[in-house]
Design an enzyme around this catalytic site. Structure first.
Site, PDB file in Angstrom:
ATOM      1  N   GLU A 143      -2.400   0.580  -0.354  1.00 30.62           N
ATOM      2  CA  GLU A 143      -3.074   0.030   0.826  1.00 30.62           C
ATOM      3  C   GLU A 143      -4.245   0.894   1.292  1.00 30.62           C
ATOM      4  O   GLU A 143      -4.236   1.421   2.412  1.00 30.62           O
ATOM      5  CB  GLU A 143      -2.076  -0.181   1.965  1.00 30.62           C
ATOM      6  CG  GLU A 143      -1.027  -1.232   1.656  1.00 30.62           C
ATOM      7  CD  GLU A 143      -0.131  -1.564   2.845  1.00 30.62           C
ATOM      8  OE1 GLU A 143      -0.036  -0.737   3.773  1.00 30.62           O
ATOM      9  OE2 GLU A 143       0.471  -2.654   2.838  1.00 30.62           O
ATOM     10  N   GLU A 183       3.977  -6.844  -1.802  1.00 26.62           N
ATOM     11  CA  GLU A 183       5.010  -6.493  -0.820  1.00 26.62           C
ATOM     12  C   GLU A 183       5.134  -7.610   0.200  1.00 26.62           C
ATOM     13  O   GLU A 183       4.133  -8.142   0.659  1.00 26.62           O
ATOM     14  CB  GLU A 183       4.606  -5.248  -0.001  1.00 26.62           C
ATOM     15  CG  GLU A 183       4.485  -3.961  -0.746  1.00 26.62           C
ATOM     16  CD  GLU A 183       4.056  -2.829   0.199  1.00 26.62           C
ATOM     17  OE1 GLU A 183       4.226  -2.949   1.431  1.00 26.62           O
ATOM     18  OE2 GLU A 183       3.521  -1.840  -0.294  1.00 26.62           O
TER      19      GLU A 183
HETATM   20  C1  GAL Z   1       3.336  -1.404   3.853  1.00 34.48           C
HETATM   21  C2  GAL Z   1       3.372  -0.171   2.969  1.00 34.48           C
HETATM   22  C3  GAL Z   1       4.767   0.122   2.475  1.00 34.48           C
HETATM   23  C4  GAL Z   1       5.727   0.072   3.625  1.00 34.48           C
HETATM   24  C5  GAL Z   1       5.637  -1.278   4.299  1.00 34.48           C
HETATM   25  C6  GAL Z   1       6.599  -1.449   5.440  1.00 34.48           C
HETATM   26  O1  GAL Z   1       2.182  -1.493   4.612  1.00 34.48           O
HETATM   27  O2  GAL Z   1       2.531  -0.347   1.854  1.00 34.48           O
HETATM   28  O3  GAL Z   1       4.767   1.389   1.869  1.00 34.48           O
HETATM   29  O4  GAL Z   1       5.405   1.072   4.524  1.00 34.48           O
HETATM   30  O5  GAL Z   1       4.343  -1.434   4.815  1.00 34.48           O
HETATM   31  O6  GAL Z   1       6.442  -2.685   6.083  1.00 34.48           O
END
Ligand code: GAL
Length: 679
Positions: free
Chosen positions: A165, A322
């Site tokens: 990110e 994710e």
């Molecule tokens: C994302 C991040 C992950 C984790 C996740 C939690 O933004 O890439 O590592 O922190 O959020 O929601």
């Protein structure tokens, strides 16, 4: 005005995809370094049970691979690679450069980022390092090379996940390295100091520069900082991060030219990277999405995020890198997902072009900042709704394997340019009611509710493939984009523009003459004065609609007036207009319409281009097409069963559908219809 629209081909990367599994990808971030090895064995067995075929590893493991500068320990990672491979699970290997080790922060304090307020930030967390720090770039290149050398030939490696990110949680650093790099970036952009002085309008408030080294990052100052300087610093910051990505990617490519490289975007959630630019540099677009849990329409915002991601990918398949099985841990109230929501969310991303569905993260962390974040395998273990849902989703995705590589086609596009967000969100705009995101969401939601599939497009992209293009309060429209939009309408397109669009050029300078300078001709009108409304004030229109937030004093030249203000500061002038221009038409909506008023207006616009639609609240319908036929996803977000016309085979239940598919409350059905000639 000379301009060259970006060809969509420039945005479409080759169809690179992780080798191996022919169906969809399923999995998540996997951080086994937080657990003893016996837990890894249990995890991997559970991954097999759930049908997981791809995990992202090593994202925050820099210090475990390089415990001291120049000393490496690959034993644990070798072991993990082999265990996963033996279980048939492929690897998306991360470069761990979002979390430099403590030794790095201690040895290279000048690489620490500095925020706009002048506070130097420390390590001990993750995220930004000064992207212009030579020490950081050297260390990042080194660890990347070590990993690429080590695992280049490992058969489990199918994808590279560079960093994590970029741009989150902040993207701008005001450290000395960044200031020096900013000056070089400005020299490239403007060539001469006088060019810069002119572009930044530095005669205003006596800000003229006599030497390059007088120029600083736009730090916090007593009043409003030069707005073009701020805009350029945002451009520079996105480019500086992109340079870091490209450096890592190119290092990787020396060792694994055939393994695709990605980095996880945050399409609508990170407005610090210019993803149109970034998309040209990745082999596969991947994206992270988290629900705005408290918003009842969060499934619509999800769809918008997925459509934007697909658009960044130029229509090619992308990976949902994710999302969450349940609550996150960083919102004010972390609301758990309701029964069935995990599947609906995942299948909505799939419907909108994702060919990989991954979660953060496989096993919930016991310690650290994210211990209250949901996971595929929650703290409570396998006898839980979350785990059952994860296993069921794995089975569903296996049944949907034939969807892989099919494409979504849209006739409607919404314009999206992060520069317009950057510029509009600066201080001292005519009203706090002006909110670019609010308008995009409103227009998008109205179309979602009518089942209209939408692409997003950069305003300077070739738009001729779309029947309808919407510009919801697109404040900054550069000359190339203005010419492009004008050309689009002249050639037969339909453009809908809402208030406070086309006001400034890419230097955030007001176009000469009446607003909206960039779009005055195509809209066939001139705005003599903005007439913003007071808080909670609303105005009535002659078409029985009402508006809020904003009105304009409009003087039409060639536009037809569709409705007028009956009251308010712009009474009795035009409120909504339409201009026939060339072979197309351009609509202007000068006030904030919401709910039924916006919906009915867009219904009229859609009818005018021959798309007859009906509101179908809560039912999401998207079709993916390929030479193997159409895949129509019907996602029922309501509490009642729904039906939708379809013929073919329903892939989740295996049912034959002769003319109508029934979708039980809260569930999804996917009907595959074979092309007629092969049916
Ligand atoms: C994302 C991040 C992950 C984790 C996740 C939690 O933004 O890439 O590592 O922190 O959020 O929601």
């Amino acid at each position: 005005m000379p301009f060259e629209p970006l060809s969509p081909a420039a945005l479409v990367r080759s169809d690179r995809w992780p080798r191996g599994a022919t169906g969809l990808r399923y999995g998540g971030d996997y951080n086994p370094e937080q657990w003893p090895r016996e837990v890894w064995l249990e995890d991997i067995a559970l991954m097999n049970e759930a049908g997981i075929n791809l995990v992202s590893i090593g994202i925050f493991s820099w210090v475990l691979v390089e415990p001291r500068e120049g000393e490496y320990d690959f034993a644990w990672l070798d072991d993990l690679f082999n265990l996963l491979h033996d279980a048939g699970i492929d690897i998306d290997l991360a470069t761990p450069t979002a979390a430099p080790p403590a030794w790095f922060w201690k040895k290279y304090p000048a690489a620490r980022p500095v925020n706009r307020e002048g506070v130097q930030l420390s390590g001990g967390s993750r995220g930004i390092v000064s992207p212009s720090s030579p020490e950081y770039r050297r260390a990042a290149a080194n660890i990347t090379e070590q990993l690429a050398r080590r695992y280049a030939d490992h058969p489990a490696l199918v994808l590279w996940h560079v960093h994590n990110e970029y741009g989150a949680p902040i993207s701008e650093s005001y450290d000395d390295y960044s200031v020096a790099a900013f000056r070089i970036w400005l020299q490239k952009r403007y060539g001469t100091l006088s060019g810069l002085n002119e572009a930044w309008g530095t005669t205003f408030w006596g800000q003229r520069y006599g030497e390059w080294d007088e120029i600083d990052a736009p730090r916090l100052s007593a009043s409003v900082t030069n707005q073009t300087q701020r805009l350029d610093f945002k451009r520079f910051s996105s480019d500086a991060l992109l340079e870091c990505f490209i450096a890592e990617r190119d290092t990787i490519r020396q060792f694994t030219p055939d393994i695709p490289v990605t980095t996880n975007f945050m399409a609508t959630n990170c407005l610090s990277a210019d993803y149109w630019k970034w998309s040209r540099e990745v082999d596969i677009v991947s994206n992270d999405h988290y629900l705005v849990a408290e918003r009842p329409d969060n499934h619509i915002l999800l769809a918008m995020d997925a459509d934007l991601t697909r658009s960044f990918a130029g229509g090619a398949p992308w990976i949902l890198m994710e999302h969450s099985t349940g609550a996150v841990n960083w919102q004010p109230r972390n609301i758990a997902k309701t029964a069935g929501e995990l599947a609906r969310n995942s299948l909505s991303h799939l419907a909108r072009g994702a060919d990989g569905i991954l979660f953060f993260q496989f096993r919930a962390s016991r310690y650290g900042a994210e211990k209250f974040h949901s996971a595929m395998l929650p703290h409570a273990g396998t006898d839980t709704r979350a785990w059952r849902d994860v296993v069921e989703l794995g089975a569903t995705l296996a049944r949907l394997a034939s969807v892989r590589a099919s494409r979504v086609r849209a006739r409607v596009a919404i314009l999206w340019d992060v520069e317009s967000f950057w510029a509009q969100d600066l201080e001292w705009r005519p009203s706090v009611e002006l909110d670019h995101r609010e308008r995009i969401e409103a227009f998008y939601s109205a179309l979602w509710n009518r089942g209209v599939t939408v692409d997003f497009a950069h305003p300077a992209t070739d738009l001729h493939g779309y029947d309808l293009v919407l510009a919801p309060s697109l404040y900054l429209v550069g000359p190339a984009a203005a010419a492009n939009l004008t050309d689009y309408v002249r050639g037969g397109g339909t453009l809908v523009v809402s208030y406070f669009s086309g006001i400034v050029d890419e230097q955030d300078a007001v176009y000469p003459g009446a607003a909206p300078g960039a779009l005055r001709d195509v809209l066939g009108l001139a705005i003599h004065e903005f007439r913003p409304l007071r808080e909670n004030e609303s105005v009535d229109l002659s078409d029985e609609r009402s508006g809020s937030g904003w009105t304009d004093d409009i003087h039409v030249s060639t536009a037809e007036v569709l409705s007028r203000y009956l009251d308010g500061p712009a009474a009795v002038g035009p409120a909504i207009t339409r201009n026939s221009f060339g072979s197309g038409s351009a609509w202007y909506v000068s006030t904030r319409l919401i709910g039924h008023d916006l919906d009915s207006l867009l219904g009229e616009v859609l009818t005018s281009i021959g798309m007859s639609t009906e509101p179908m609240p809560g039912i999401e319908v998207v079709t993916r097409t390929s030479d193997r036929g159409d895949f129509t996803f019907v996602i029922n977000h309501t509490n009642a069963d729904a039906t939708h016309p379809a013929t073919g085979t329903e892939l989740i239940t295996g049912e034959t559908i002769s003319d109508t598919v029934t979708v039980p409350a809260g569930l999804t059905r996917v009907v595959h219809s074979v092309p007629t000639e092969t049916a």
